[in-house]
Design a protein around this motif. Structure first.
Motif, PDB file in Angstrom:
ATOM      1  N   TRP A 118       6.930  10.801  -6.854  1.00 34.72           N
ATOM      2  CA  TRP A 118       7.091  11.808  -5.597  1.00 34.72           C
ATOM      3  C   TRP A 118       5.567  11.423  -4.997  1.00 34.72           C
ATOM      4  O   TRP A 118       5.555  11.536  -3.676  1.00 34.72           O
ATOM      5  N   ARG A 119       4.382  11.052  -6.001  1.00 37.51           N
ATOM      6  CA  ARG A 119       3.416  10.988  -4.989  1.00 37.51           C
ATOM      7  C   ARG A 119       3.290   9.768  -4.090  1.00 37.51           C
ATOM      8  O   ARG A 119       2.558   9.691  -3.080  1.00 37.51           O
ATOM      9  N   TYR A 120       3.767   8.668  -4.779  1.00 38.17           N
ATOM     10  CA  TYR A 120       4.063   7.368  -4.234  1.00 38.17           C
ATOM     11  C   TYR A 120       4.820   7.661  -2.788  1.00 38.17           C
ATOM     12  O   TYR A 120       4.369   6.966  -1.474  1.00 38.17           O
ATOM     13  N   GLU A 121       6.022   8.156  -2.863  1.00 37.99           N
ATOM     14  CA  GLU A 121       6.881   8.332  -1.852  1.00 37.99           C
ATOM     15  C   GLU A 121       6.272   9.170  -0.571  1.00 37.99           C
ATOM     16  O   GLU A 121       6.293   8.884   0.680  1.00 37.99           O
ATOM     17  N   LYS A 122       5.452  10.286  -1.058  1.00 34.29           N
ATOM     18  CA  LYS A 122       4.786  10.990  -0.141  1.00 34.29           C
ATOM     19  C   LYS A 122       3.686  10.150   0.776  1.00 34.29           C
ATOM     20  O   LYS A 122       3.557  10.198   1.922  1.00 34.29           O
ATOM     21  N   HIS A 123       3.138   9.294   0.006  1.00 29.02           N
ATOM     22  CA  HIS A 123       2.034   8.367   0.490  1.00 29.02           C
ATOM     23  C   HIS A 123       2.735   7.471   1.559  1.00 29.02           C
ATOM     24  O   HIS A 123       2.147   7.169   2.724  1.00 29.02           O
ATOM     25  N   ALA A 139       4.443   7.768   9.081  1.00 29.18           N
ATOM     26  CA  ALA A 139       4.127   8.833  10.330  1.00 29.18           C
ATOM     27  C   ALA A 139       3.098   8.537  11.009  1.00 29.18           C
ATOM     28  O   ALA A 139       3.044   8.690  12.309  1.00 29.18           O
ATOM     29  N   SER A 140       1.894   7.619  10.498  1.00 28.35           N
ATOM     30  CA  SER A 140       0.748   7.219  11.279  1.00 28.35           C
ATOM     31  C   SER A 140       1.024   6.054  11.856  1.00 28.35           C
ATOM     32  O   SER A 140      -0.150   5.458  12.291  1.00 28.35           O
ATOM     33  N   GLY A 141       2.138   5.478  11.616  1.00 30.66           N
ATOM     34  CA  GLY A 141       2.412   3.979  12.218  1.00 30.66           C
ATOM     35  C   GLY A 141       1.971   3.008  11.521  1.00 30.66           C
ATOM     36  O   GLY A 141       2.049   1.677  11.749  1.00 30.66           O
TER      37      GLY A 141
END
Length: 541
Positions: A217-222, A228-230
């Motif tokens: 989950w932590r990696y996927e959030k990253h 999102a930041s391109g």
């Protein structure tokens, strides 16, 4: 068929923990209303979707429980998730060819007890009171609900060996041949078989699985933040996630997850008032086991020391239940048509226990050399004897011979709740007559001495008297708790709990009240057999 768009919905902590842990075998002992139906719905959806054409064994103690508890709960959640009946799934019928559904890998001979999914997966509904429902089958998973009522010897001999084969189709899935077992806390040794899985649960492995899930989950959030930041996620990060997923599947494939949880975990959905209502309405021991999920030891040297599993039976009316064709709304109002043990042409024997806070009614019918305890009822607090009689008449509304044999002792005479001048006996008889039932009164005298009562009823339980006591386990769950936990004190039944002041931990509803009504029924039928004459029919009791 267009895939279902997942709908957001609330899951409590235990539901989430079970789902994201995802062990091959999951055993959940949880209190009533925790939301086990959600877990069964999600577990079966995963299996059926990811193993198209697979076969799941859906195991229930008996047909009646499958139709009233197990299936309606799970299928209601399917509907909530967007999976509609006769569009995405059907039950009790063969899917018409016009629907275009693929067939399962192994087609059933008939679909009377089959749950079909739109991708060809099916679930065999296995009720243990139907002989041979597991024969000649090969399952890819087993879903077992209400495990405390399951006959483990039958499960071990007939069903567990059938969870085999088909590895060439689904062997790549870590959950292939997995099991989901759920129940609330058992109160009998026989019903405790699934608690042994706690010894097979490697807690370190479970913690490692859960830690790996959090790491993914932590990696996927990253990655989501990078996108999102391109920014483009690096190959090493994606490779790391793939490795973690591979390791996770390997760990899950050998994991057994055992969990105990009380209903309190679902407080946000149920609300505090609902929990308090359960505490008021349920006998203390039932609340502790079925809601708080506490392990309670059973008195082996109790008042009813001859009680065994051989004194319990199941009696589902298959003809009636089958004719419902899995239309669950037809059985929301329970009735005696679902029971095969009641003789509708004969009167029903009844006995009561009277208390200002809880009143019990136990119903039975003598049958040759047996006394069948058909069903028991109780009411609490503001609901009194008229409401108790009303509950009985509603359940037996289809009984052809509306006649009861009312056994009572001197405690029913000259006493009431100080609300009028009539006694318990009068209130009961008038309540029955107002519902159109005929009452045959049988007075059995003063209450029998405890030592004499214990000897008589234990002889009946052991089959050494004129009538052997047999109890319908599905219709007497709370009564069985009252009987099986009744202790002995100073040579008699331990009734000290009835005299204690009310506390939050121990309400005034005494644990032995139900067993006292049971005693009166046993004494009446054994010592005071009734010969009833009605409409030219004679029945010797």
């Amino acid at each position: 068929m267009k895939p279902i768009e997942p709908k957001p919905f609330y899951m409590n902590d235990i539901q989430q923990e079970v789902i994201y842990t995802g062990a091959k075998d999951t055993i959940l002992c949880a209190g009533r209303a925790l939301g086990k139906g959600v877990i069964h719905a999600m577990w079966n959806l995963r299996n059926m979707q990811r193993m198209p054409g697979s076969i799941t064994g859906i195991v229930s103690p008996n047909c009646k429980r499958a139709l009233t508890n197990t299936l309606p709960s799970m299928l209601t959640h399917w509907e909530t998730l967007g999976y509609k009946r006769n569009i995405h799934w059907c039950i009790g019928i063969k899917p018409p060819k016009a629907w275009g559904w693929p067939e399962p890998i192994f087609k059933p001979e008939n679909y009377e007890n089959v749950l079909s999914f739109y991708n060809g997966s099916i679930g065999f509904i296995i009720s243990q009171d139907r002989a041979g429902t597991s024969n000649s089958q090969s399952y890819d998973a087993l879903d077992i609900d209400e495990a405390k009522f399951i006959n483990f010897e039958q499960l071990k001999d007939e069903t567990l060996p059938a969870n085999r084969g088909n590895r060439q189709y689904f062997g790549k899935h870590y959950f292939h041949h997995g099991m989901l077992i759920t129940s609330d806390m058992p109160v009998t040794k026989k019903g405790s078989w699934f608690l042994d899985y706690e010894k097979k649960c490697d807690k370190e492995l479970i913690a490692l699985i859960q830690g790996t899930v959090c790491e993914i989950w932590r990696y996927e959030k990253h990655i989501r933040e990078m996108v999102a930041s391109g920014k483009e996620p690096s190959r090493s990060i994606r490779s790391k996630i793939s490795t973690l997923h591979r390791d996770l599947c390997r760990m899950r494939s050998v994991a057994t997850y055992y969990r105990e949880a009380s209903t309190i975990y679902n407080m946000q959905v149920l609300g505090e008032a609902f929990i308090n209502q359960l505490k008021r309405d349920l006998p203390p021991l039932t609340f502790q086991t079925s809601v708080l999920c506490k392990r309670i030891g059973i008195a082996r040297d109790g008042f009813y020391n001859s009680m065994t599993e051989g004194n319990k039976y199941s009696a589902a009316n298959f003809s009636y239940l089958d004719n419902l064709e899995y239309q669950f709304d037809k059985i929301k109002e329970p009735c005696s048509l679902a029971d095969s043990d009641v003789d509708t042409n004969q009167p029903i024997a009844i006995a009561f226990d009277y208390n200002s806070n809880i009143n019990w009614l136990v119903a039975g019918q003598p049958r040759k050399s047996q006394l069948l305890v058909l069903k028991s009822f109780f009411v609490k607090f503001e609901r009194k004897l008229p409401e108790l009689v009303s509950d009985f008449c509603l359940y037996y509304r289809h009984h052809k011979r509306k006649e009861v044999v009312f056994y009572f002792d001197s405690t029913a005479l000259g006493s009431n709740y100080a609300v009028n001048d009539e006694d318990f006996k009068w209130v009961i008889i008038e309540a029955f007559r107002s519902k159109g039932w005929r009452v045959n009164e049988v007075y059995i005298g003063k209450p029998m001495r405890h030592i004499e009562k214990q000897l008589l009823i234990n002889r009946m339980l052991a089959g050494k008297s004129r009538l052997k006591v047999m109890i319908n386990r599905e219709n007497n769950e709370d009564l069985l708790v009252s009987i099986q936990t009744a202790g002995v004190y100073n040579g008699g039944k331990d009734k000290r709990g009835e005299k204690l002041a009310e506390t939050e931990e121990d309400k005034l509803e005494a644990r032995t009240d139900g067993s006292d009504a049971f005693d009166t029924l046993c004494i009446g039928c054994e010592r005071f057999p009734k010969v009833a004459f009605s409409m030219g029919v004679t029945s010797s009791w």
